[in-house]
Design a protein around this motif. Structure first.
Motif, mmCIF file in Angstrom:
data_model
loop_
_atom_site.group_PDB
_atom_site.id
_atom_site.type_symbol
_atom_site.label_atom_id
_atom_site.label_comp_id
_atom_site.label_asym_id
_atom_site.label_seq_id
_atom_site.Cartn_x
_atom_site.Cartn_y
_atom_site.Cartn_z
ATOM 1 N N GLY A 197 0.798 -1.228 0.000
ATOM 2 C CA GLY A 197 0.000 0.000 0.000
ATOM 3 C C GLY A 197 0.825 1.270 0.000
ATOM 4 O O GLY A 197 0.268 2.369 0.094
ATOM 5 N N TYR A 198 2.149 1.129 -0.142
ATOM 6 C CA TYR A 198 3.028 2.301 -0.032
ATOM 7 C C TYR A 198 2.739 3.343 -1.118
ATOM 8 O O TYR A 198 2.579 4.534 -0.824
ATOM 9 N N ASN A 199 2.681 2.894 -2.373
ATOM 10 C CA ASN A 199 2.482 3.842 -3.474
ATOM 11 C C ASN A 199 1.185 4.625 -3.311
ATOM 12 O O ASN A 199 1.162 5.857 -3.436
ATOM 13 N N ALA A 200 0.098 3.904 -3.054
ATOM 14 C CA ALA A 200 -1.204 4.557 -2.925
ATOM 15 C C ALA A 200 -1.226 5.505 -1.731
ATOM 16 O O ALA A 200 -1.760 6.625 -1.812
ATOM 17 N N THR A 201 -0.627 5.084 -0.623
ATOM 18 C CA THR A 201 -0.620 5.922 0.579
ATOM 19 C C THR A 201 0.159 7.206 0.353
ATOM 20 O O THR A 201 -0.310 8.311 0.672
ATOM 21 N N GLN A 202 1.355 7.085 -0.212
ATOM 22 C CA GLN A 202 2.181 8.276 -0.448
ATOM 23 C C GLN A 202 1.562 9.188 -1.498
ATOM 24 O O GLN A 202 1.671 10.418 -1.404
ATOM 25 N N ALA A 203 0.888 8.609 -2.489
ATOM 26 C CA ALA A 203 0.231 9.432 -3.514
ATOM 27 C C ALA A 203 -0.873 10.279 -2.895
ATOM 28 O O ALA A 203 -0.986 11.482 -3.174
ATOM 29 N N MET A 204 -1.681 9.669 -2.034
ATOM 30 C CA MET A 204 -2.765 10.419 -1.394
ATOM 31 C C MET A 204 -2.228 11.475 -0.434
ATOM 32 O O MET A 204 -2.785 12.579 -0.325
ATOM 33 N N ILE A 205 -1.129 11.177 0.247
ATOM 34 C CA ILE A 205 -0.511 12.169 1.127
ATOM 35 C C ILE A 205 -0.020 13.363 0.316
ATOM 36 O O ILE A 205 -0.211 14.527 0.711
ATOM 37 N N SER A 206 0.596 13.099 -0.827
ATOM 38 C CA SER A 206 1.119 14.180 -1.670
ATOM 39 C C SER A 206 0.006 15.076 -2.174
ATOM 40 O O SER A 206 0.092 16.306 -2.099
ATOM 41 N N VAL A 207 -1.049 14.457 -2.693
ATOM 42 C CA VAL A 207 -2.161 15.252 -3.223
ATOM 43 C C VAL A 207 -2.829 16.049 -2.106
ATOM 44 O O VAL A 207 -3.146 17.239 -2.266
ATOM 45 N N GLY A 208 -3.030 15.405 -0.957
ATOM 46 C CA GLY A 208 -3.703 16.083 0.147
ATOM 47 C C GLY A 208 -2.892 17.192 0.769
ATOM 48 O O GLY A 208 -3.447 18.184 1.267
ATOM 49 N N ILE A 223 -8.320 6.564 -15.029
ATOM 50 C CA ILE A 223 -7.562 5.572 -14.259
ATOM 51 C C ILE A 223 -6.351 6.214 -13.601
ATOM 52 O O ILE A 223 -6.057 5.970 -12.423
ATOM 53 N N ASN A 224 -5.628 7.052 -14.350
ATOM 54 C CA ASN A 224 -4.414 7.655 -13.801
ATOM 55 C C ASN A 224 -4.713 8.574 -12.621
ATOM 56 O O ASN A 224 -4.100 8.456 -11.557
ATOM 57 N N VAL A 225 -5.667 9.487 -12.800
ATOM 58 C CA VAL A 225 -6.024 10.389 -11.709
ATOM 59 C C VAL A 225 -6.654 9.608 -10.565
ATOM 60 O O VAL A 225 -6.384 9.868 -9.387
ATOM 61 N N GLY A 226 -7.476 8.619 -10.913
ATOM 62 C CA GLY A 226 -8.150 7.832 -9.889
ATOM 63 C C GLY A 226 -7.195 7.064 -9.006
ATOM 64 O O GLY A 226 -7.408 6.958 -7.791
ATOM 65 N N MET A 227 -6.099 6.559 -9.568
ATOM 66 C CA MET A 227 -5.182 5.771 -8.732
ATOM 67 C C MET A 227 -4.376 6.671 -7.797
ATOM 68 O O MET A 227 -3.937 6.222 -6.740
ATOM 69 N N THR A 228 -4.202 7.944 -8.141
ATOM 70 C CA THR A 228 -3.520 8.859 -7.216
ATOM 71 C C THR A 228 -4.450 9.323 -6.100
ATOM 72 O O THR A 228 -3.978 9.742 -5.043
ATOM 73 N N LEU A 229 -5.760 9.238 -6.349
ATOM 74 C CA LEU A 229 -6.736 9.652 -5.343
ATOM 75 C C LEU A 229 -7.266 8.478 -4.527
ATOM 76 O O LEU A 229 -8.089 8.668 -3.633
ATOM 77 N N GLY A 230 -6.843 7.274 -4.876
ATOM 78 C CA GLY A 230 -7.254 6.102 -4.124
ATOM 79 C C GLY A 230 -8.591 5.521 -4.524
ATOM 80 O O GLY A 230 -9.149 4.704 -3.784
ATOM 81 N N ILE A 231 -9.113 5.913 -5.686
ATOM 82 C CA ILE A 231 -10.407 5.393 -6.124
ATOM 83 C C ILE A 231 -10.270 4.373 -7.250
ATOM 84 O O ILE A 231 -11.260 3.821 -7.723
ATOM 85 N N MET A 232 -9.030 4.138 -7.705
ATOM 86 C CA MET A 232 -8.766 3.144 -8.737
ATOM 87 C C MET A 232 -7.492 2.386 -8.376
ATOM 88 O O MET A 232 -6.594 2.943 -7.746
ATOM 89 N N PRO A 233 -7.405 1.107 -8.760
ATOM 90 C CA PRO A 233 -6.175 0.363 -8.498
ATOM 91 C C PRO A 233 -5.008 0.925 -9.310
ATOM 92 O O PRO A 233 -5.216 1.531 -10.372
ATOM 93 N N ILE A 234 -3.799 0.698 -8.841
ATOM 94 C CA ILE A 234 -2.600 1.164 -9.543
ATOM 95 C C ILE A 234 -2.321 0.232 -10.710
ATOM 96 O O ILE A 234 -2.113 -0.966 -10.523
ATOM 97 N N THR A 235 -2.328 0.788 -11.925
ATOM 98 C CA THR A 235 -2.147 -0.035 -13.122
ATOM 99 C C THR A 235 -0.983 0.413 -13.992
ATOM 100 O O THR A 235 -0.714 -0.185 -15.016
ATOM 101 N N GLY A 236 -0.314 1.500 -13.630
ATOM 102 C CA GLY A 236 0.868 1.910 -14.385
ATOM 103 C C GLY A 236 0.584 2.611 -15.684
ATOM 104 O O GLY A 236 1.368 2.500 -16.634
ATOM 105 N N LEU A 237 -0.511 3.356 -15.763
ATOM 106 C CA LEU A 237 -0.824 4.121 -16.971
ATOM 107 C C LEU A 237 -0.372 5.564 -16.804
ATOM 108 O O LEU A 237 -0.648 6.191 -15.788
ATOM 109 N N PRO A 238 0.303 6.145 -17.804
ATOM 110 C CA PRO A 238 0.724 7.546 -17.713
ATOM 111 C C PRO A 238 -0.443 8.495 -17.967
ATOM 112 O O PRO A 238 -1.477 8.095 -18.517
#
Length: 391
Positions: free
Chosen positions: A249-260, A344-359
């Motif tokens: 869960g590291y990537n998703a957690t750090q992404a949400m912290i950065s955005v927030g 998908i890309n924006v959603g995975m940084t906000l925690g509403i979509m799984p991380i799939t590696g799309l730019p």
């Protein structure tokens, strides 16, 4: 010899520019679409520099920025050329483009392919990296538009036979992409096909049946454990990132912290602690939206989303004005492609979509992706410039 080449280039370039200007008069250019794409590309350059910036080694960020600028220049050239071409020329070469893209996906699975982040998605030749899956997206769009957008004499919509042929065309790139495995691109390819099939006027039973098969396939893949371990980890971390905040869960957690942490106005350009500390991996590619969220805040992030909404709306508006089914389906396919990837890309940084590696289109650092996306915009601009004259 050099002087002869220079002399030939000096004669060839003005003629080429003149032909392009004649083929694409300013009055028929969708300047709103072009401006939105240019704005996103400009924002992308700022974010790529910020994502790679290190106060102790600013040259590294400049190197990334220069390469990204070169990608944008190549993409801009491809965009202009595609816009200046008659839409029937890409249509005529659609089978060739499709075969070349499929061969590229096959080569990825050979020793020429390189494994990056658990996926064999790249071809590396003489230090140059290419991602055939990005070109496969545009190849699929023109191929499906050809198969579903040209009804036979006496028919007004695709028949079941046309749908079967289009499914065969989808199966080749989809199967090769899944073999890499690249689940994110597979989702985009599936969304492109389903969107184009829906708008083609194909029998409803096919659309309903494919949706049902898709749901059953996802359930079967999960039930029989056909996903790689890292892919399963991405989905489980999406459901509960805090269950393993230092692991899956590291990537998703750090992404949400950065955005927030950006709040309303952001921390300021090059002032983001999460960004400068490299807490979010791949922040110049897959997670570049986190840089916007932290340093530009909610206002900057919302501006990016509004620009993407404007791009998709203009492409769909051009599709609605097309009288020729092939051209209309090309626009629909490109609109679905961009919308799905952005969501998908924006959603995975906000925690509403799984991380799939799309730019993030037009914004993330990348070569093949940037060129293919700008090429797609060029096709839409060319269609718009000639929609009044469709036969």
């Amino acid at each position: 010899m050099a002087s002869q080449l220079t002399s030939r280039a000096s004669r060839w370039w003005p003629r080429t520019v003149g032909r392009l200007a004649t083929a694409l008069p300013p009055g028929r250019v969708d300047w709103t679409l072009l401006a939105a794409v240019a704005a996103l590309s400009g924002i992308g350059m700022l974010l790529v520099y910020a994502a790679t910036y290190n106060p102790g080694d600013a040259q590294g960020a400049w190197n990334f920025l220069e390469r990204h600028a070169l990608h944008l220049v190549c993409g801009a050239v491809a965009c202009v050329v595609a816009a200046a071409l008659d839409y029937r020329i890409p249509r005529a070469y659609a089978p060739v483009v499709f075969v070349v893209a499929a061969l590229g996906l096959v080569l990825v699975l050979t020793p020429l392919g390189e494994v990056i982040n658990g996926s064999r998605s790249w071809i590396v030749v003489a230090g140059v990296q290419m991602q055939p899956a990005e070109l496969a997206k545009i190849a699929l769009v023109v191929a499906i538009a050809m198969l579903l957008g040209e009804p036979r004499d006496g028919e007004t919509a695709p028949t079941s036979r046309d749908v079967l042929f289009s499914l065969a065309a989808l199966a080749a790139p989809l199967g090769l992409v899944l073999a890499q495995p690249d689940l994110g691109t597979a989702i985009v390819l599936g969304a492109i096909y389903l969107g184009m099939l829906t708008m083609s006027g194909a029998p409803v039973r096919w659309i309903v049946g494919l949706l049902g098969c898709g749901v059953l396939s996802v359930a079967a893949v999960w039930w029989f454990g056909l996903l790689e371990s890292y892919q399963v980890a991405r989905f489980t971390s999406f459901m509960d990132p805090q269950a393993d905040p230092r692991g899956t869960g590291y990537n998703a957690t750090q992404a949400m912290i950065s955005v927030g942490s950006g709040g309303l106005n952001g921390t300021g350009y090059l002032q983001g602690e999460q960004t400068s500390g490299r807490f979010v991996p791949e922040q110049h590619t897959d997670f570049i939206f986190t840089v916007a969220g932290e340093e530009f805040g909610f206002i900057g992030s919302a501006t990016i989303i509004v620009l993407f909404a404007l791009v998709v709306w203009r492409v769909l508006r051009i599709a609605a004005n097309c009288q020729q089914p092939y051209a209309r389906l090309v626009c629909v396919g490109i609109a679905v492609w961009l919308f799905t990837q952005v969501f998908i890309n924006v959603g995975m940084t906000l925690g509403i979509m799984p991380i799939t590696g799309l730019p993030l289109p037009f914004v993330s650092y990348g070569g093949t992706a940037t060129v293919s996306q700008l090429l797609a915009v060029g096709l839409v601009l060319g269609i718009n410039a000639r929609h009044r004259g469709f036969e």
